[in-house]
Every structure is written in C-alpha cells, then in structure tokens.
Design an enzyme around this catalytic site. Structure first.
Site, PDB file in Angstrom:
ATOM      1  N   CYS A  93       0.857  -1.184   0.000  1.00  0.00           N
ATOM      2  CA  CYS A  93       0.000   0.000   0.000  1.00  0.00           C
ATOM      3  C   CYS A  93       0.895   1.236   0.000  1.00  0.00           C
ATOM      4  CB  CYS A  93      -0.903  -0.001   1.233  1.00  0.00           C
ATOM      5  SG  CYS A  93      -1.873   1.517   1.416  1.00  0.00           S
ATOM      6  N   ASP A 150      -0.484  -5.751   0.308  1.00  0.00           N
ATOM      7  CA  ASP A 150      -1.747  -5.990  -0.373  1.00  0.00           C
ATOM      8  C   ASP A 150      -1.595  -7.279  -1.168  1.00  0.00           C
ATOM      9  OD1 ASP A 150      -3.245  -3.717   0.424  1.00  0.00           O
ATOM     10  OD2 ASP A 150      -2.212  -2.482  -1.055  1.00  0.00           O
TER      11      ASP A 150
END
Length: 155
Positions: free
Chosen positions: A53, A60
C-alpha cells in the site's frame, strides 16, 4: 539466438536469477511464438501476488489472471515470475499496479490481444477488482472466463 539455434537467448531460463528489487529493474524475456499462424490464448494465474500500500506500507494481496493472444513472441514464464515478484517491495495502488503490469506486457510483447484481471483481497472490508484489456478480442479467439469468483473468502 544461442549457438543451439533451437532456443533463443534469455537472461533467466536455465540461469541462476535473483528477484529484481523493483519492477523497473525487472527484465522480461520474450521468445518466438512457436505457432505464429494460430489464434490461441495463453493464461498465467498468480494467486499469491503481493505489493505494498502506498499510504500505509502494509502488504496488499491479489490473484492476478493474465490472458493474451500472442503475436510474434510469448513471454518467458520464469522472467514473468521474477517481474511479478519484484512488486513485493513496490508501493502502488491496486489500479496502478494492475494496469501498469498489463500496459508494460502489452507494449513489450505486442500480442494480438491482451487482458489482465487483478482480484485484490479486501483491506478495510472492501475487495477491489481491476481489469484492463488492449481492445476487443479478435474474432474466433476463445476467451475463457477468468475463473475467479466474486469475493466470498476468495480462494
């Protein structure tokens, strides 16, 4: 081509390779399409793709599905794995990462048609799915469903 004219020169295939530190450093290898006169689809699935992120630095996770109808070349799979792995320390929003992968592969490989589906696992309770394709699939090309269900504990 190598001295053995049956196999093109590649930087990764049959070689010790380290994970590139960034997508920009990653080198993708392309080899001649063994069936250039045939219209067919190639699929790569990466169900454990990761990036970071750009705001929090937290990981992520996504399931990427890449489909393409090759032109003169195909991407060599080991170099693709290394390229995708280089995103582990890369900060990027889901949209930028998914579309960026698709656009780079499309620009370098020059396939007849290309699409990528990025099925991102939820953070904050919302899964984000991102799709990009180069245009309408050629007539007669079999384009299977990407096979990733809407989020229900995606697996």
């Amino acid at each position: 081509m190598t001295n053995d004219e049956t196999r093109p020169e590649t930087r990764h295939l049959g070689q010790q390779s380290t994970l590139p530190s960034s997508p920009e450093e990653a080198v993708l290898d392309y080899v001649p399409n063994p069936r250039p006169d045939a219209l067919y689809t190639i699929r790569f699935s990466a169900p454990e793709f990761t990036s970071l992120c750009p705001v929090t630095g937290a990981p992520d996770f996504a399931h990427l599905v890449i489909d393409y109808a090759p032109g003169d070349t195909i991407v060599e799979s080991k170099s693709l794995k290394l390229f995708l792995g280089s995103f582990r320390n890369h900060n990027g929003f889901h949209e930028d990462v998914t579309v960026g992968i698709g656009q780079r592969l499309f620009a370098e490989m020059r396939p007849r048609w290309f699409r990528i589906g990025g099925y991102w696992y939820p953070r904050g309770g919302i899964p984000i799915d991102v799709f990009w394709q180069s245009g309408v699939a050629p007539e007669g090309l079999w384009v299977p469903d990407q096979g990733v269900a809407n989020y229900r504990g995606r697996g």
